[in-house]
Design a protein around this motif. Structure first.
Motif, mmCIF file in Angstrom:
data_model
loop_
_atom_site.group_PDB
_atom_site.id
_atom_site.type_symbol
_atom_site.label_atom_id
_atom_site.label_comp_id
_atom_site.label_asym_id
_atom_site.label_seq_id
_atom_site.Cartn_x
_atom_site.Cartn_y
_atom_site.Cartn_z
ATOM 1 N N LEU A 31 0.841 -1.207 0.000
ATOM 2 C CA LEU A 31 0.000 0.000 0.000
ATOM 3 C C LEU A 31 0.870 1.248 0.000
ATOM 4 C CD1 LEU A 31 -2.927 -0.780 2.446
ATOM 5 C CD2 LEU A 31 -3.049 -0.416 0.003
ATOM 6 N N SER A 171 -4.912 0.639 -7.850
ATOM 7 C CA SER A 171 -4.939 1.118 -6.456
ATOM 8 C C SER A 171 -6.160 0.574 -5.743
ATOM 9 C CB SER A 171 -5.007 2.640 -6.387
ATOM 10 O OG SER A 171 -4.083 3.201 -7.229
ATOM 11 N N MET A 175 -6.120 -2.051 -2.754
ATOM 12 C CA MET A 175 -6.716 -1.635 -1.479
ATOM 13 C C MET A 175 -7.677 -2.726 -0.985
ATOM 14 S SD MET A 175 -6.490 1.020 0.414
ATOM 15 C CE MET A 175 -7.243 1.426 1.957
#
Lengths: 292, 229
Positions: A31, A171, A175
């Motif tokens: 992350l 992303s 996530m």
């Protein structure tokens, strides 16, 4: 039980605790890497857009004073990042260098015009802004023409847009994966304590009293995981800045602080929420279902 | 509820999931009473105890225990009911990840004890009562079945509960320790608490005579020493 057996069992327990922390730290590392990419994507796109420029070709009769005045005005305007004045002689020298031929001797005169090379502020590096700027510049008496490659501007902007969409997609995906992985790791760890949770309930402990040490431990795991991932990120940044010095932008302290804060906050929040709900599940469940 | 009745069951039915285990159970137990709960394996003794400590929901009938209405009790109030009960589980239910001392301290802290000195004093006293004075540092898995049973009993008694529900508390004990535990439970009942003890050990009845309740064919009936031998 012999001492060595006991030590072995204790080591195994510590290893499983460590494994949870390492799993969390690896997910947070990913992350952090992604945050690094996102926060620098803007910088990289600005860098590419900042290299988009155009040339203002000046008329033969333009006086040096008028040119300098125009350059000053351009430098002061919002859309300009930098300007570079190239007079006739310099233009000839550059072309001669590019061609590798003494074309001045061949022609007997210098056919090139003086020009102002302009690099744009990234916010104005698009065709719409460029055509407005072009119209404005063409009104100046000393400007002969404005030259830029429309195609390149379009292609650069289109590519940046595509890359942004891809980064955004990955992303979001990462996530979701991160949340699922951390949640699963913590749930497994709480699952192994489900009978303890039930025993605690049976002797009269309230849900809050039972939950507190689990959540505290979860948060600590999140913090340890975050610290390990920050060390990994720092190592990666150090190696990257040594191996690829052009990536010096990665050393932006402000951005690094933001990323490290994101990693710590995510570590705490994700493990907190996961532990809270994992324990809650076993606090609410009927004793019989603990065996399934 | 009659103020003397610590346990008052009125026509209750006990279900394990959807299976009816006991039906139309009516039972009153007063202060100071010691009651044996007997019956063959699978006749519903443990299920009845589970209803009493609200681990199984009461679906039919009316029941109160230490002032709590078992039919209408809310989940958030169950811990407060259990604090008034001392429960000795058949499978001990000790916290296997901590020592005997920590097991007992957990119960005290979770029920509001905060003074370290008082906690240690009570810890010492209760461990002495159950004959585990020097074993507080041990982990449950380092104890024998009988010793674990005694820790479970110590835990049940630690808060001086109004009711002790004991599911075969002498099941894993040798005769000598069994006797010690029975003395302990009898003394508790004399000091004002109710003891409801599920057991298969009928040899106790002659030495420690008390009221007997029997689970049989889905019913709970009053028994006596003679017809249980």
């Amino acid at each position: 039980m012999s001492d060595s057996q006991e030590r072995f069992n204790l080591r195994r327990l510590k290893t499983s605790y460590l494994t949870t922390i390492i799993s969390i730290s690896l997910v947070l590392f990913m992350l952090g890497l992604l945050s690094l990419l996102i926060l620098h994507a803007r910088k990289l796109s600005d860098y590419v857009k900042g290299n988009i420029g155009f040339s203002v070709i000046l008329k033969e009769n333009a006086k040096e004073v008028e040119i300098k005045e125009l350059q000053k005005k351009l430098d002061a305007s919002d859309f300009v990042k930098s300007t570079n004045y190239i007079n006739k002689d310099e233009a000839a020298r550059i072309l001669q260098k590019d061609l590798g031929e003494e074309f001045l001797n061949f022609l007997g005169y210098n056919p090139l015009s003086a020009s102002l090379d302009i690099h744009l502020n990234p916010n104005y590096a698009n065709n719409d802004s460029l055509s407005i700027i072009e119209q404005r510049l063409m009104k100046k008496t000393i400007v002969k023409e404005v030259v830029y490659q429309k195609n390149i501007v379009t292609i650069v902007n289109e590519n940046i847009r595509k890359i942004s969409i891809i980064i955004l997609f990955f992303s979001s995906l990462l996530m979701i994966i991160a949340i699922a992985l951390i949640n699963n790791t913590i749930r497994l760890s709480v699952y192994s304590k489900r009978f303890l949770i039930k025993s605690m309930q049976l002797v009269g402990a309230t849900q809050g009293f039972i939950r507190k040490p689990f959540v505290f431990k979860g948060i600590m795991q999140g913090i340890y995981g975050a610290l390990i991932s920050i060390i990994l990120l720092m190592g990666l940044i150090y190696i990257a800045s040594k191996e690829i010095p052009e990536l010096f932008v990665l050393k932006d302290i402000r951005i690094l602080l933001i990323i490290f804060s994101i990693v710590i906050v995510l570590g705490i929040i994700l493990s907190w929420i996961s532990t809270f709900f994992a324990v809650r599940k076993y606090l609410k469940i009927k004793t019989d279902y603990l065996y399934y | 509820m009659d103020s003397e009745n610590i346990i008052d069951l009125n026509n209750i039915s006990v279900y394990q999931n959807k299976v009816l285990v006991l039906k139309e159970v009516s039972l009153k137990i007063n202060r100071n009473e010691f009651v044996y709960l007997i019956g063959k394996t699978g006749t519903g003794k443990s299920s009845l105890l589970k209803v009493l400590y609200a681990d199984l929901p009461l679906k039919e009938g009316e029941a109160t225990i230490v002032g709590f209405d078992l039919k209408r009790i809310k989940n958030k109030n169950i811990p407060f009911l259990r604090r008034k009960l001392g429960i000795v589980f058949q499978d001990f239910q000790l916290l296997t990840d901590r020592s005997v001392n920590d097991n007992l301290t957990f119960v005290m802290k979770s029920t509001g004890w905060s003074d370290k000195k008082k906690i240690n004093e009570r810890l010492e006293a209760i461990l002495e009562d159950v004959g585990l004075k020097n074993k507080g540092y041990k982990m449950p898995h380092q104890l024998s079945g009988g010793e674990q049973q005694r820790v479970a009993i110590a835990r049940a008694m630690i808060n001086h509960p109004e009711v002790i529900l004991a599911d075969e508390p002498t099941g894993n004990l040798d005769p000598e320790t069994s006797e010690g535990i029975m003395e302990l439970l009898f003394n508790i009942s004399k000091s004002g608490s109710v003891v409801l003890m599920a057991t298969h050990d009928y040899s106790l009845f002659s030495k420690y005579p008390a009221r007997i309740i029997k689970c049989e064919n889905g019913n709970v009936i009053e028994g006596n020493i003679e017809n249980n031998e």
